[in-house]
Design a protein around this motif. Sequence first.
Motif, PDB file in Angstrom:
ATOM      1  N   GLU A   1       0.776  -1.217  -0.086  1.00 45.57           N
ATOM      2  CA  GLU A   1       0.070   0.139   0.080  1.00 45.57           C
ATOM      3  C   GLU A   1       0.964   1.096  -0.019  1.00 45.57           C
ATOM      4  OE1 GLU A   1      -3.827  -0.414   2.109  1.00 45.57           O
ATOM      5  OE2 GLU A   1      -2.917   1.442   3.322  1.00 45.57           O
ATOM      6  N   ALA A   2       0.690   1.963  -0.987  1.00 41.24           N
ATOM      7  CA  ALA A   2       1.551   3.567  -1.183  1.00 41.24           C
ATOM      8  C   ALA A   2       0.487   4.750  -1.237  1.00 41.24           C
ATOM      9  CB  ALA A   2       2.471   3.320  -2.260  1.00 41.24           C
ATOM     10  N   ALA A   3       1.279   5.681  -0.655  1.00 42.30           N
ATOM     11  CA  ALA A   3       0.560   7.091  -1.037  1.00 42.30           C
ATOM     12  C   ALA A   3       1.511   7.907  -1.544  1.00 42.30           C
ATOM     13  CB  ALA A   3       0.279   7.730   0.215  1.00 42.30           C
ATOM     14  N   ILE A   4       1.012   8.462  -2.996  1.00 37.36           N
ATOM     15  CA  ILE A   4       1.974   9.298  -3.896  1.00 37.36           C
ATOM     16  C   ILE A   4       1.249  10.590  -3.672  1.00 37.36           C
ATOM     17  CG2 ILE A   4       2.804   9.710  -6.125  1.00 37.36           C
ATOM     18  CD1 ILE A   4       2.483   6.578  -6.495  1.00 37.36           C
ATOM     19  N   TRP A   5       2.161  11.618  -3.535  1.00 35.91           N
ATOM     20  CA  TRP A   5       1.833  13.127  -3.289  1.00 35.91           C
ATOM     21  C   TRP A   5       2.251  13.536  -4.947  1.00 35.91           C
ATOM     22  CZ3 TRP A   5       4.885  17.404  -3.689  1.00 35.91           C
ATOM     23  CH2 TRP A   5       4.607  18.363  -3.217  1.00 35.91           C
TER      24      TRP A   5
ATOM     25  N   THR B   1      -3.755   7.238  -3.078  1.00 38.19           N
ATOM     26  CA  THR B   1      -3.254   6.104  -2.079  1.00 38.19           C
ATOM     27  C   THR B   1      -3.773   4.744  -3.208  1.00 38.19           C
ATOM     28  OG1 THR B   1      -5.723   6.136  -1.284  1.00 38.19           O
ATOM     29  CG2 THR B   1      -3.988   7.157  -0.115  1.00 38.19           C
ATOM     30  N   LEU B   2      -2.657   3.954  -3.334  1.00 37.98           N
ATOM     31  CA  LEU B   2      -2.971   2.813  -4.310  1.00 37.98           C
ATOM     32  C   LEU B   2      -2.398   1.675  -3.677  1.00 37.98           C
ATOM     33  CD1 LEU B   2      -0.624   3.361  -7.481  1.00 37.98           C
ATOM     34  CD2 LEU B   2      -0.736   4.963  -5.295  1.00 37.98           C
ATOM     35  N   GLN B   3      -2.749   0.181  -4.117  1.00 33.60           N
ATOM     36  CA  GLN B   3      -1.995  -0.790  -3.680  1.00 33.60           C
ATOM     37  C   GLN B   3      -1.835  -1.420  -5.280  1.00 33.60           C
ATOM     38  OE1 GLN B   3      -5.139  -3.372  -1.594  1.00 33.60           O
ATOM     39  NE2 GLN B   3      -4.747  -2.134   0.421  1.00 33.60           N
ATOM     40  N   VAL B   4      -0.578  -1.855  -4.945  1.00 32.06           N
ATOM     41  CA  VAL B   4      -0.031  -2.622  -6.095  1.00 32.06           C
ATOM     42  C   VAL B   4       0.577  -3.805  -5.674  1.00 32.06           C
ATOM     43  CG1 VAL B   4       0.958  -0.691  -7.288  1.00 32.06           C
ATOM     44  CG2 VAL B   4       2.346  -1.746  -5.387  1.00 32.06           C
TER      45      VAL B   4
ATOM     46  N   LEU C   1       5.860   1.872  -8.587  1.00 29.59           N
ATOM     47  CA  LEU C   1       5.512   3.259  -8.410  1.00 29.59           C
ATOM     48  C   LEU C   1       6.159   4.593  -8.792  1.00 29.59           C
ATOM     49  CD1 LEU C   1       5.044   1.921  -4.667  1.00 29.59           C
ATOM     50  CD2 LEU C   1       3.075   2.697  -6.167  1.00 29.59           C
ATOM     51  N   GLU C   2       7.281   4.543  -8.941  1.00 29.97           N
ATOM     52  CA  GLU C   2       8.146   5.470  -9.380  1.00 29.97           C
ATOM     53  C   GLU C   2       7.592   5.817 -10.767  1.00 29.97           C
ATOM     54  OE1 GLU C   2      10.618   7.489  -8.898  1.00 29.97           O
ATOM     55  OE2 GLU C   2      11.109   7.188  -6.926  1.00 29.97           O
ATOM     56  N   LYS C   3       7.577   4.785 -11.701  1.00 34.20           N
ATOM     57  CA  LYS C   3       7.182   4.978 -13.153  1.00 34.20           C
ATOM     58  C   LYS C   3       5.467   5.642 -12.994  1.00 34.20           C
ATOM     59  CE  LYS C   3       7.811   2.199 -17.050  1.00 34.20           C
ATOM     60  NZ  LYS C   3       8.374   3.372 -17.526  1.00 34.20           N
TER      61      LYS C   3
END
Length: 346
Positions: free
Chosen positions: A264-268, A305-308, A320-322
């Motif tokens: 689970e990640a959060a990208i701002w 917010t996303l799950q990968v 996530l970087e891409k």
Amino acid sequence: VAAMAQTALTPLAEGKTKRLFPLEGEPGNVLVEFKDKATAFNAVKVQEVAGKGALNATISAHLFSFLNACDAERIPTCFVRMTDQPNVLVYRSLRMIPLEVVVRNVAFGSLCKRYPVFQEGQALARPVVEFFWKDNEAGDPLLSEEIIPLMNLLPRGVSVAHLKAFALRVNAYLVDYFQSLGVVCADFKLEFGVDDKGRLVLGDEMSPDNFRLRDAQTGEVLDKDVFRLDLGDIAQAYGKLLSRIQERTQHVISKPVGERRVYEAAIWVGLRPNVLHPESRTIFEALHTFGFQEVTSLRAARLFTLQVQAAHVAEAEQVLEKIAADVLSNPVIERYEIRTLEPVLA
Ligand code: 5GP
């Protein structure tokens, strides 16, 4: 370094298991000597253990190097290099924050004592971060996230959220790393400091003294619980762990470690400074129209917010970087940051 042991150099600092010495010719660095000593229960239980200093220094060097190799940008550590003495490392000197940051994946120890709803050995549904005040007199009490900023423990520019995200990212890498060694990383304690630029850096040590590590198949204890609970020879247990680390050092980082996991990640995503933003301007003016004259500036940003799914955390970071760079942000006018990343454990 060899001269250090012979001359009676005065330590810069001394703790229960380490001593810090100045390093001639390298004013930003220090020598860290790991003692042949095991301590537990706030040094009520103490024992000399031949070879333990060298084991802890070597294991720390491996784990710090692993983290540096994973993501030196977002996981800066104090570790600089090993020396010709197996129990002495070179660290960057840091101003330490008096907090113990504990990350747990499996319930053990003080968590079960405090909250008996958790059985020892019970997997937690997601990683838990706890903060303790490193203060012997006060008995290292648990701190709520709200009280920490009021205690003036944090250097300028460092927040609880920042510490937590850092600790969870370290955990994401370490869970994978230990899994690839056939070891469950149940919990561990981190300490942080700031360098001369005010940057948050992982300090202290990365040895089995600060971890609970269990063989994934047999449950064999490979950490300081061997000493705390009188389960056997501590140097032998640490030696076993070090052998596994040494066997796998070359392969660990890029190799998938078994089943794919969900992260689970959060990208701002926000505008670069100096880029005009009509939407922010509109909101700003609306606030003034509604009578909030106190507001002197405003910038809108977006949070995803996303799950990968990924085979390991390094792969998740890459994806996530891409996503952040190519899809979620416009690189000409926007910046992005992967704010949090943690494995979903259950
Ligand atoms: P607990 O809170 O259950 O006692 O410990 C959780 C984890 O943090 C364990 O891996 C333990 O080894 C580590 N830990 C907690 N407090 C300390 C401490 O004061 N010193 C060290 N070396 N490790 C600690």
